[in-house]
Design a protein around this motif. Structure first.
Motif, PDB file in Angstrom:
ATOM      1  N   ARG A 115      47.186  35.546  49.358  1.00  0.00           N
ATOM      2  CA  ARG A 115      46.988  36.551  50.408  1.00  0.00           C
ATOM      3  C   ARG A 115      45.689  37.330  50.275  1.00  0.00           C
ATOM      4  NH1 ARG A 115      51.455  40.409  51.090  1.00  0.00           N
ATOM      5  NH2 ARG A 115      50.584  40.630  53.170  1.00  0.00           N
ATOM      6  N   HIS A 116      45.135  37.411  49.070  1.00  0.00           N
ATOM      7  CA  HIS A 116      43.964  38.262  48.885  1.00  0.00           C
ATOM      8  C   HIS A 116      42.712  37.493  48.467  1.00  0.00           C
ATOM      9  CE1 HIS A 116      46.424  41.801  49.421  1.00  0.00           C
ATOM     10  NE2 HIS A 116      47.271  41.342  48.516  1.00  0.00           N
ATOM     11  N   LEU A 117      42.877  36.502  47.601  1.00  0.00           N
ATOM     12  CA  LEU A 117      41.685  35.836  47.075  1.00  0.00           C
ATOM     13  C   LEU A 117      41.231  34.659  47.939  1.00  0.00           C
ATOM     14  CD1 LEU A 117      42.496  35.969  43.267  1.00  0.00           C
ATOM     15  CD2 LEU A 117      41.109  37.518  44.620  1.00  0.00           C
ATOM     16  N   ILE A 118      42.132  33.745  48.256  1.00  0.00           N
ATOM     17  CA  ILE A 118      41.753  32.554  49.023  1.00  0.00           C
ATOM     18  C   ILE A 118      41.176  32.906  50.398  1.00  0.00           C
ATOM     19  CG2 ILE A 118      42.623  30.415  50.080  1.00  0.00           C
ATOM     20  CD1 ILE A 118      42.285  30.277  47.019  1.00  0.00           C
ATOM     21  N   PRO A 119      41.759  33.870  51.144  1.00  0.00           N
ATOM     22  CA  PRO A 119      41.116  34.211  52.427  1.00  0.00           C
ATOM     23  C   PRO A 119      39.677  34.713  52.277  1.00  0.00           C
ATOM     24  CG  PRO A 119      43.353  35.040  52.406  1.00  0.00           C
ATOM     25  CD  PRO A 119      43.063  34.529  51.022  1.00  0.00           C
ATOM     26  N   ASN A 120      39.374  35.338  51.164  1.00  0.00           N
ATOM     27  CA  ASN A 120      38.013  35.826  50.946  1.00  0.00           C
ATOM     28  C   ASN A 120      37.075  34.741  50.445  1.00  0.00           C
ATOM     29  OD1 ASN A 120      38.173  38.650  51.684  1.00  0.00           O
ATOM     30  ND2 ASN A 120      39.588  38.833  49.969  1.00  0.00           N
ATOM     31  N   VAL A 121      37.623  33.601  50.077  1.00  0.00           N
ATOM     32  CA  VAL A 121      36.814  32.473  49.625  1.00  0.00           C
ATOM     33  C   VAL A 121      36.530  31.517  50.785  1.00  0.00           C
ATOM     34  CG1 VAL A 121      36.837  30.510  48.001  1.00  0.00           C
ATOM     35  CG2 VAL A 121      37.734  32.685  47.290  1.00  0.00           C
ATOM     36  N   LEU A 122      37.171  31.733  51.939  1.00  0.00           N
ATOM     37  CA  LEU A 122      37.074  30.771  53.043  1.00  0.00           C
ATOM     38  C   LEU A 122      35.658  30.608  53.587  1.00  0.00           C
ATOM     39  CD1 LEU A 122      40.334  31.285  55.104  1.00  0.00           C
ATOM     40  CD2 LEU A 122      39.699  29.409  53.610  1.00  0.00           C
ATOM     41  N   SER A 123      34.871  31.673  53.691  1.00  0.00           N
ATOM     42  CA  SER A 123      33.538  31.501  54.278  1.00  0.00           C
ATOM     43  C   SER A 123      32.623  30.621  53.431  1.00  0.00           C
ATOM     44  CB  SER A 123      32.865  32.827  54.603  1.00  0.00           C
ATOM     45  OG  SER A 123      33.269  33.847  53.794  1.00  0.00           O
ATOM     46  N   PRO A 124      32.556  30.781  52.109  1.00  0.00           N
ATOM     47  CA  PRO A 124      31.749  29.815  51.353  1.00  0.00           C
ATOM     48  C   PRO A 124      32.339  28.404  51.398  1.00  0.00           C
ATOM     49  CG  PRO A 124      32.303  31.694  49.959  1.00  0.00           C
ATOM     50  CD  PRO A 124      32.978  31.893  51.256  1.00  0.00           C
ATOM     51  N   LEU A 125      33.674  28.319  51.496  1.00  0.00           N
ATOM     52  CA  LEU A 125      34.300  27.002  51.589  1.00  0.00           C
ATOM     53  C   LEU A 125      33.922  26.292  52.889  1.00  0.00           C
ATOM     54  CD1 LEU A 125      37.949  27.244  50.228  1.00  0.00           C
ATOM     55  CD2 LEU A 125      36.128  25.758  49.449  1.00  0.00           C
ATOM     56  N   LEU A 126      33.856  27.021  53.987  1.00  0.00           N
ATOM     57  CA  LEU A 126      33.477  26.405  55.255  1.00  0.00           C
ATOM     58  C   LEU A 126      32.052  25.863  55.209  1.00  0.00           C
ATOM     59  CD1 LEU A 126      35.093  28.841  57.841  1.00  0.00           C
ATOM     60  CD2 LEU A 126      35.835  26.539  57.217  1.00  0.00           C
ATOM     61  N   VAL A 127      31.178  26.580  54.539  1.00  0.00           N
ATOM     62  CA  VAL A 127      29.803  26.094  54.385  1.00  0.00           C
ATOM     63  C   VAL A 127      29.798  24.836  53.522  1.00  0.00           C
ATOM     64  CG1 VAL A 127      27.530  26.655  53.444  1.00  0.00           C
ATOM     65  CG2 VAL A 127      28.801  28.366  54.725  1.00  0.00           C
ATOM     66  N   ALA A 128      30.573  24.845  52.444  1.00  0.00           N
ATOM     67  CA  ALA A 128      30.640  23.671  51.569  1.00  0.00           C
ATOM     68  C   ALA A 128      31.224  22.467  52.299  1.00  0.00           C
ATOM     69  CB  ALA A 128      31.462  23.992  50.326  1.00  0.00           C
ATOM     70  N   ILE A 129      32.207  22.681  53.147  1.00  0.00           N
ATOM     71  CA  ILE A 129      32.793  21.587  53.922  1.00  0.00           C
ATOM     72  C   ILE A 129      31.756  21.015  54.879  1.00  0.00           C
ATOM     73  CG2 ILE A 129      34.496  21.029  55.707  1.00  0.00           C
ATOM     74  CD1 ILE A 129      36.317  23.126  54.372  1.00  0.00           C
ATOM     75  N   SER A 130      30.976  21.891  55.505  1.00  0.00           N
ATOM     76  CA  SER A 130      29.975  21.410  56.465  1.00  0.00           C
ATOM     77  C   SER A 130      28.903  20.564  55.779  1.00  0.00           C
ATOM     78  CB  SER A 130      29.340  22.578  57.213  1.00  0.00           C
ATOM     79  OG  SER A 130      28.562  23.366  56.347  1.00  0.00           O
ATOM     80  N   PHE A 131      28.656  20.781  54.509  1.00  0.00           N
ATOM     81  CA  PHE A 131      27.743  19.922  53.758  1.00  0.00           C
ATOM     82  C   PHE A 131      28.466  18.731  53.141  1.00  0.00           C
ATOM     83  CE2 PHE A 131      25.129  23.861  53.488  1.00  0.00           C
ATOM     84  CZ  PHE A 131      24.007  23.358  54.117  1.00  0.00           C
ATOM     85  N   GLY A 132      29.752  18.875  52.872  1.00  0.00           N
ATOM     86  CA  GLY A 132      30.509  17.811  52.225  1.00  0.00           C
ATOM     87  C   GLY A 132      30.804  16.637  53.134  1.00  0.00           C
ATOM     88  N   ILE A 133      31.041  16.892  54.408  1.00  0.00           N
ATOM     89  CA  ILE A 133      31.356  15.796  55.340  1.00  0.00           C
ATOM     90  C   ILE A 133      30.176  14.823  55.452  1.00  0.00           C
ATOM     91  CG2 ILE A 133      31.845  15.229  57.752  1.00  0.00           C
ATOM     92  CD1 ILE A 133      33.651  17.710  57.828  1.00  0.00           C
ATOM     93  N   PRO A 134      28.948  15.282  55.683  1.00  0.00           N
ATOM     94  CA  PRO A 134      27.848  14.305  55.707  1.00  0.00           C
ATOM     95  C   PRO A 134      27.641  13.610  54.364  1.00  0.00           C
ATOM     96  CG  PRO A 134      27.115  16.401  56.600  1.00  0.00           C
ATOM     97  CD  PRO A 134      28.482  16.608  56.069  1.00  0.00           C
ATOM     98  N   GLY A 135      27.880  14.317  53.272  1.00  0.00           N
ATOM     99  CA  GLY A 135      27.755  13.680  51.959  1.00  0.00           C
ATOM    100  C   GLY A 135      28.754  12.551  51.777  1.00  0.00           C
ATOM    101  N   ALA A 136      29.988  12.769  52.235  1.00  0.00           N
ATOM    102  CA  ALA A 136      31.002  11.720  52.148  1.00  0.00           C
ATOM    103  C   ALA A 136      30.656  10.557  53.075  1.00  0.00           C
ATOM    104  CB  ALA A 136      32.373  12.293  52.496  1.00  0.00           C
TER     105      ALA A 136
END
Length: 169
Positions: A115-136
């Motif tokens: 409830r507190h930590l993972i929601p605050n990690v979502l914005s860097p995760l979204l950036v990482a996903i946007s770079f991860g899809i082309p890498g895959a």
């Protein structure tokens, strides 16, 4: 366009698997610390010692190609970046005042993380996903270009480039 469907699907599926493995492991390592953090970091360091694409080539040369084998081969090391990112973010966020307040109110460790930590990690995760899809996608294309990725009759970008290179000369 038909090859794009395969390549995009593989890129998204690999990222979903990497998220499903990396986020919980990184969250546990960052929040629990101690021996859990030590074990997860040693696993990450061992897998980081091998280049991901080379590891995928080894797996596919042993098991053969195919859609799900390519997904598995690229997912084996794909989660490492997410685990490291989430661990670092959780390490910095777990000392914040709102986490200490939730802890003092009797919140469980799981609810604090969820409830507190993972929601605050979502914005860097979204950036990482946007770079991860082309890498895959590039990883799948490279494996298919070499002839050990996607099997016939499924089309993929790497396989299409590998076939057409004979006509470029």
């Amino acid at each position: 366009i038909y090859g794009a469907r395969t390549s995009m699907t593989i890129g998204i599926v690999i990222q979903l698997i990497a998220l499903a493995v990396g986020v919980p492991l990184g969250g546990m390592a960052g929040y629990l610390g101690g021996k859990v953090d030590f074990v997860i970091l040693r696993l990450i360091e061992v897998l980081t010692a091998f280049p991901g694409l080379l590891f995928a080539i080894l797996i596919l040369s042993l098991w053969g190609g195919g859609f799900w084998k390519v997904v598995l081969a690229l997912s084996v090391t794909g989660w490492i970046g997410y685990a490291r990112l989430v661990r670092g973010q959780v390490l910095s966020l777990r000392e914040k005042e709102y986490v200490e307040a939730a802890r003092s109110l009797g919140a469980t460790q799981g609810s604090i993380v969820a409830r507190h930590l993972i929601p605050n990690v979502l914005s860097p995760l979204l950036v990482a996903i946007s770079f991860g899809i082309p890498g895959a996608i590039f990883g799948e294309a490279g494996l298919s270009f070499l002839g050990i990725g996607i099997n016939d009759p499924i089309a993929s970008w790497g396989k299409m480039v590998g076939i057409s290179i004979a006509y470029a000369r």
